[in-house]
Design a protein around this motif. Structure first.
Motif, short mmCIF file in Angstrom:
data_model
loop_
_atom_site.label_atom_id
_atom_site.label_comp_id
_atom_site.label_asym_id
_atom_site.label_seq_id
_atom_site.Cartn_x
_atom_site.Cartn_y
_atom_site.Cartn_z
N GLU A 38 0.80 -1.23 0.00
CA GLU A 38 0.00 0.00 0.00
C GLU A 38 0.83 1.28 0.00
O GLU A 38 0.29 2.37 -0.14
CB GLU A 38 -0.93 0.02 1.22
CG GLU A 38 -2.13 -0.90 1.09
CD GLU A 38 -3.17 -0.40 0.11
OE1 GLU A 38 -3.26 0.81 -0.16
OE2 GLU A 38 -3.93 -1.25 -0.42
N ASN A 41 0.42 3.64 -3.07
CA ASN A 41 -0.90 4.25 -3.02
C ASN A 41 -0.91 5.40 -2.00
O ASN A 41 -1.43 6.49 -2.27
CB ASN A 41 -1.95 3.19 -2.68
CG ASN A 41 -3.36 3.72 -2.69
OD1 ASN A 41 -3.66 4.79 -3.18
ND2 ASN A 41 -4.26 2.94 -2.11
N THR A 42 -0.35 5.16 -0.83
CA THR A 42 -0.28 6.20 0.21
C THR A 42 0.49 7.41 -0.29
O THR A 42 0.05 8.55 -0.14
CB THR A 42 0.41 5.64 1.48
OG1 THR A 42 -0.39 4.58 2.00
CG2 THR A 42 0.59 6.72 2.53
N ASN A 44 1.07 8.48 -3.33
CA ASN A 44 0.38 9.22 -4.39
C ASN A 44 -0.93 9.84 -3.93
O ASN A 44 -1.35 10.87 -4.46
CB ASN A 44 0.18 8.33 -5.61
CG ASN A 44 1.50 8.08 -6.31
OD1 ASN A 44 2.28 9.00 -6.53
ND2 ASN A 44 1.79 6.83 -6.61
N ARG A 45 -1.55 9.28 -2.94
CA ARG A 45 -2.80 9.82 -2.42
C ARG A 45 -2.57 11.05 -1.54
O ARG A 45 -3.29 12.04 -1.64
CB ARG A 45 -3.54 8.75 -1.61
CG ARG A 45 -4.85 9.25 -1.01
CD ARG A 45 -5.49 8.18 -0.19
NE ARG A 45 -6.28 7.33 -1.07
CZ ARG A 45 -7.17 6.46 -0.66
NH1 ARG A 45 -7.38 6.29 0.63
NH2 ARG A 45 -7.86 5.74 -1.50
N ARG A 75 -9.04 1.53 1.10
CA ARG A 75 -7.83 0.71 1.08
C ARG A 75 -8.19 -0.76 0.96
O ARG A 75 -9.20 -1.21 1.47
CB ARG A 75 -7.00 0.92 2.36
CG ARG A 75 -6.47 2.33 2.51
CD ARG A 75 -5.67 2.72 1.25
NE ARG A 75 -5.04 4.00 1.41
CZ ARG A 75 -3.74 4.14 1.65
NH1 ARG A 75 -2.95 3.11 1.75
NH2 ARG A 75 -3.23 5.34 1.76
#
Length: 112
Positions: A38, A41-42, A44-45, A75
């Protein structure tokens, strides 16, 4: 291993007496972390386009405080949260994160 993204400035200013104590600990009661699957993702978020960041690599077995894996909306898997300060000797490494020209991060972590 679990992972934490933080600005270089906050990381340096949040250390005291061998402990890391970021703003999130004071404001929310825990330190946000991610799993290997993850972390991209973290990044870029929450950090898209930001510079001067560290990816902190943490050995869960060395963390002295409780780690809770909690469901987080949007998530695919529960996210690890350190429920107190992070002892600095649990940090195995810190890597400078640099976004690409679109402000995005590509983070590939090989899990053993």
């Amino acid at each position: 291993m679990i992972y934490h993204i933080v600005s270089k400035k906050e990381f340096r200013s949040s250390q005291k007496d061998g402990l890391y104590q970021p703003e999130s600990l004071e404001n929310e009661g825990y330190i946000h972390c991610s799993t290997a699957s993850e972390i991209e993702n973290t990044a870029n978020r929450y950090f898209k386009g930001k510079r001067h960041l560290f990816l902190i690599i943490i050995d869960e077995s060395r963390v002295k405080e409780e780690i809770k894996y909690e469901e987080v909306e949007g998530r695919d898997e529960p996210m690890p949260h350190i429920m107190g300060t992070l002892n600095l000797d649990a940090i195995l490494d810190k890597i400078v994160l640099t976004p690409d020209t679109n402000g995005e991060f590509e983070i590939k972590i090989e899990e053993n």
